[in-house]
Structure formats: C-alpha cells, structure tokens
Scaffold this motif. Sequence first.
Motif, PDB file in Angstrom:
ATOM      1  N   LYS A 124       0.851  -1.185   0.000  1.00  0.00           N
ATOM      2  CA  LYS A 124       0.000   0.000   0.000  1.00  0.00           C
ATOM      3  C   LYS A 124       0.888   1.237   0.000  1.00  0.00           C
ATOM      4  O   LYS A 124       1.971   1.226   0.586  1.00  0.00           O
ATOM      5  CB  LYS A 124      -0.883   0.050   1.247  1.00  0.00           C
ATOM      6  CG  LYS A 124      -1.921  -1.007   1.333  1.00  0.00           C
ATOM      7  CD  LYS A 124      -2.776  -0.767   2.552  1.00  0.00           C
ATOM      8  CE  LYS A 124      -3.192  -2.093   3.144  1.00  0.00           C
ATOM      9  NZ  LYS A 124      -3.683  -1.974   4.486  1.00  0.00           N
ATOM     10  N   THR A 125       0.411   2.294  -0.625  1.00  0.00           N
ATOM     11  CA  THR A 125       1.094   3.585  -0.572  1.00  0.00           C
ATOM     12  C   THR A 125       0.091   4.621  -0.068  1.00  0.00           C
ATOM     13  O   THR A 125      -0.635   5.211  -0.860  1.00  0.00           O
ATOM     14  CB  THR A 125       1.634   3.982  -1.964  1.00  0.00           C
ATOM     15  OG1 THR A 125       0.590   3.856  -2.917  1.00  0.00           O
ATOM     16  CG2 THR A 125       2.795   3.113  -2.376  1.00  0.00           C
ATOM     17  N   PRO A 126       0.051   4.822   1.273  1.00  0.00           N
ATOM     18  CA  PRO A 126      -0.896   5.810   1.823  1.00  0.00           C
ATOM     19  C   PRO A 126      -0.646   7.215   1.289  1.00  0.00           C
ATOM     20  O   PRO A 126      -1.577   7.991   1.130  1.00  0.00           O
ATOM     21  CB  PRO A 126      -0.657   5.755   3.326  1.00  0.00           C
ATOM     22  CG  PRO A 126       0.236   4.608   3.581  1.00  0.00           C
ATOM     23  CD  PRO A 126       0.808   4.163   2.293  1.00  0.00           C
ATOM     24  N   ASP A 127       0.593   7.551   1.046  1.00  0.00           N
ATOM     25  CA  ASP A 127       0.926   8.795   0.364  1.00  0.00           C
ATOM     26  C   ASP A 127       2.125   8.510  -0.546  1.00  0.00           C
ATOM     27  O   ASP A 127       2.640   7.402  -0.569  1.00  0.00           O
ATOM     28  CB  ASP A 127       1.202   9.940   1.351  1.00  0.00           C
ATOM     29  CG  ASP A 127       2.298   9.622   2.335  1.00  0.00           C
ATOM     30  OD1 ASP A 127       3.425   9.341   1.894  1.00  0.00           O
ATOM     31  OD2 ASP A 127       2.031   9.651   3.553  1.00  0.00           O
ATOM     32  N   GLN A 128       2.584   9.509  -1.281  1.00  0.00           N
ATOM     33  CA  GLN A 128       3.623   9.286  -2.288  1.00  0.00           C
ATOM     34  C   GLN A 128       4.988   8.945  -1.704  1.00  0.00           C
ATOM     35  O   GLN A 128       5.845   8.426  -2.414  1.00  0.00           O
ATOM     36  CB  GLN A 128       3.763  10.525  -3.174  1.00  0.00           C
ATOM     37  CG  GLN A 128       2.565  10.761  -4.047  1.00  0.00           C
ATOM     38  CD  GLN A 128       2.767  11.953  -4.957  1.00  0.00           C
ATOM     39  OE1 GLN A 128       3.593  12.809  -4.691  1.00  0.00           O
ATOM     40  NE2 GLN A 128       1.995  12.001  -6.028  1.00  0.00           N
ATOM     41  N   THR A 129       5.196   9.206  -0.434  1.00  0.00           N
ATOM     42  CA  THR A 129       6.521   8.971   0.148  1.00  0.00           C
ATOM     43  C   THR A 129       6.523   7.857   1.183  1.00  0.00           C
ATOM     44  O   THR A 129       7.488   7.722   1.929  1.00  0.00           O
ATOM     45  CB  THR A 129       7.048  10.266   0.799  1.00  0.00           C
ATOM     46  OG1 THR A 129       6.144  10.672   1.815  1.00  0.00           O
ATOM     47  CG2 THR A 129       7.210  11.364  -0.229  1.00  0.00           C
ATOM     48  N   THR A 130       5.476   7.056   1.226  1.00  0.00           N
ATOM     49  CA  THR A 130       5.393   5.958   2.182  1.00  0.00           C
ATOM     50  C   THR A 130       4.973   4.685   1.464  1.00  0.00           C
ATOM     51  O   THR A 130       4.047   4.706   0.660  1.00  0.00           O
ATOM     52  CB  THR A 130       4.364   6.274   3.286  1.00  0.00           C
ATOM     53  OG1 THR A 130       4.701   7.528   3.876  1.00  0.00           O
ATOM     54  CG2 THR A 130       4.370   5.217   4.365  1.00  0.00           C
ATOM     55  N   VAL A 131       5.671   3.586   1.768  1.00  0.00           N
ATOM     56  CA  VAL A 131       5.323   2.278   1.217  1.00  0.00           C
ATOM     57  C   VAL A 131       5.135   1.327   2.392  1.00  0.00           C
ATOM     58  O   VAL A 131       6.036   1.197   3.222  1.00  0.00           O
ATOM     59  CB  VAL A 131       6.426   1.742   0.279  1.00  0.00           C
ATOM     60  CG1 VAL A 131       6.061   0.367  -0.249  1.00  0.00           C
ATOM     61  CG2 VAL A 131       6.700   2.705  -0.862  1.00  0.00           C
ATOM     62  N   GLU A 132       3.976   0.672   2.472  1.00  0.00           N
ATOM     63  CA  GLU A 132       3.698  -0.291   3.526  1.00  0.00           C
ATOM     64  C   GLU A 132       3.595  -1.679   2.900  1.00  0.00           C
ATOM     65  O   GLU A 132       2.777  -1.900   2.007  1.00  0.00           O
ATOM     66  CB  GLU A 132       2.398   0.039   4.256  1.00  0.00           C
ATOM     67  CG  GLU A 132       2.475   1.282   5.091  1.00  0.00           C
ATOM     68  CD  GLU A 132       1.166   1.610   5.781  1.00  0.00           C
ATOM     69  OE1 GLU A 132       0.150   0.918   5.520  1.00  0.00           O
ATOM     70  OE2 GLU A 132       1.159   2.560   6.568  1.00  0.00           O
ATOM     71  N   ILE A 133       4.439  -2.601   3.373  1.00  0.00           N
ATOM     72  CA  ILE A 133       4.450  -3.973   2.878  1.00  0.00           C
ATOM     73  C   ILE A 133       3.934  -4.848   4.004  1.00  0.00           C
ATOM     74  O   ILE A 133       4.448  -4.795   5.117  1.00  0.00           O
ATOM     75  CB  ILE A 133       5.877  -4.397   2.487  1.00  0.00           C
ATOM     76  CG1 ILE A 133       6.442  -3.417   1.478  1.00  0.00           C
ATOM     77  CG2 ILE A 133       5.895  -5.813   1.944  1.00  0.00           C
ATOM     78  CD1 ILE A 133       7.928  -3.352   1.476  1.00  0.00           C
ATOM     79  N   SER A 134       2.925  -5.672   3.721  1.00  0.00           N
ATOM     80  CA  SER A 134       2.386  -6.538   4.758  1.00  0.00           C
ATOM     81  C   SER A 134       2.132  -7.931   4.190  1.00  0.00           C
ATOM     82  O   SER A 134       1.898  -8.101   2.992  1.00  0.00           O
ATOM     83  CB  SER A 134       1.105  -5.959   5.347  1.00  0.00           C
ATOM     84  OG  SER A 134       0.156  -5.754   4.338  1.00  0.00           O
ATOM     85  N   GLY A 135       2.204  -8.916   5.076  1.00  0.00           N
ATOM     86  CA  GLY A 135       1.982 -10.299   4.696  1.00  0.00           C
ATOM     87  C   GLY A 135       2.111 -11.190   5.918  1.00  0.00           C
ATOM     88  O   GLY A 135       2.397 -10.723   7.020  1.00  0.00           O
ATOM     89  N   ILE A 136       1.928 -12.506   5.717  1.00  0.00           N
ATOM     90  CA  ILE A 136       2.002 -13.425   6.856  1.00  0.00           C
ATOM     91  C   ILE A 136       3.385 -14.039   7.011  1.00  0.00           C
ATOM     92  O   ILE A 136       3.702 -14.568   8.064  1.00  0.00           O
ATOM     93  CB  ILE A 136       0.927 -14.529   6.768  1.00  0.00           C
ATOM     94  CG1 ILE A 136       1.091 -15.395   5.531  1.00  0.00           C
ATOM     95  CG2 ILE A 136      -0.464 -13.935   6.811  1.00  0.00           C
ATOM     96  CD1 ILE A 136       0.168 -16.599   5.502  1.00  0.00           C
ATOM     97  N   ASP A 137       4.217 -13.980   5.974  1.00  0.00           N
ATOM     98  CA  ASP A 137       5.555 -14.569   6.031  1.00  0.00           C
ATOM     99  C   ASP A 137       6.578 -13.477   6.327  1.00  0.00           C
ATOM    100  O   ASP A 137       6.808 -12.592   5.505  1.00  0.00           O
ATOM    101  CB  ASP A 137       5.870 -15.255   4.697  1.00  0.00           C
ATOM    102  CG  ASP A 137       7.161 -16.040   4.727  1.00  0.00           C
ATOM    103  OD1 ASP A 137       7.826 -16.073   5.782  1.00  0.00           O
ATOM    104  OD2 ASP A 137       7.504 -16.625   3.680  1.00  0.00           O
ATOM    105  N   LYS A 138       7.186 -13.525   7.502  1.00  0.00           N
ATOM    106  CA  LYS A 138       8.130 -12.487   7.926  1.00  0.00           C
ATOM    107  C   LYS A 138       9.319 -12.382   6.984  1.00  0.00           C
ATOM    108  O   LYS A 138       9.777 -11.288   6.664  1.00  0.00           O
ATOM    109  CB  LYS A 138       8.615 -12.782   9.349  1.00  0.00           C
ATOM    110  CG  LYS A 138       9.467 -11.676   9.925  1.00  0.00           C
ATOM    111  CD  LYS A 138       9.809 -11.946  11.375  1.00  0.00           C
ATOM    112  CE  LYS A 138      10.508 -10.751  11.992  1.00  0.00           C
ATOM    113  NZ  LYS A 138      10.762 -10.935  13.418  1.00  0.00           N
TER     114      LYS A 138
END
Length: 177
Positions: A124-138
């Motif tokens: 996800k990119t909540p704004d242009q300068t932030t990237v959020e990576i999420s998942g179940i496998d660390k």
Amino acid sequence: MSRIGKRPVAIPSGVTADISGNTLSVKGPKGTLAMGMSDLIDYKVEDGAISIMPANDSKAARAFWGMQRTLVSNLVEGVTAGFTKTLDIKGVGYRAAAQGRKLKLQLGYSHDVDLDVPEGLEVKTPDQTTVEISGIDKQAVGQFAAEIRRWRKPEPYKGKGIAYRGEYIFRKEGKKK
C-alpha cells in the motif's frame, strides 16, 4: 542452554499446528504457513503449545535450538497478526505508487522502477513517500522491503533515499570552505 529455546510457543485460540512427516504447518485466521523441520531438533505439539528441544547433545543441535524456536514463533505470529514493514522515501521528486500487483518507484533515475509484488504480500502507498508492505511470512516481507530499499539506500549527507521507518541514518557534515 538456549534461554529462548526453552520457552514453548503458545498456540492462541483459532490456530492449529500439525506435524506431518518432516513439515510443521500452522493454520490460523490469516492463512497457512509451513516450515521444514530440522533433524537436529524435536518438535512436539501438546497442551496448546509447541515445544522445541534439541534431539541430541551435539553442538549443532544446541546452536539450532533458539533459531528454530524463533522460526516457529514467527509462523504462529504470522497467521494470527501478520507482519508489516514501512519504508519512508526522502528526496525531491522521489515517489512511489502501488498499481495493482505492481509498485512504481520514481527515484531520480532516467526511468521509472517497476517492481512486481510477490504472491502473498500486499503493498500500500498511503501517500507518495510511504510504502507499507504486509503479509504473513516475515521472511518474504523483509526480503521485498530490502529489495525496494536497495534501489536508493539513504545517503549520509542529505539523508535522501529509501529508509525503514524508525531507522537512524548517520549524518555526515559536508565540505567546509
């Protein structure tokens, strides 16, 4: 003796653990994860917990003990809560945009950097300068975050680049006249 390895991994309600053959699989509300088991370690699922003990008294078995317990703990945490890494992009004109299963990065190169998002991860990119990576496998979350960061590591003079949220960038003083 491993202080980490001695503690059993608690299995929360709604999560099931199963040992079949040489594989430990954990199923929870977010999905299913599996891990190959080492021959040097004994795994037991009992009393709502997974206990990990060395199979013998060899140096290698004792060395693997704590790490294997942490890997099992990551499986349980992944299927219950999941993992998230946040990257901050600093620099004039540097930006990111998530477009379906692709991540488009503009990092000052003559071309845009297009990255395919691996299966099982969500970007996800909540704004242009932030990237959020999420998942179940660390491991997969951390690996993809490292691949993104590798395109522009933070530099020490102005702090431009891609950094993990909360990461300290050692700053240097520039040239003096």
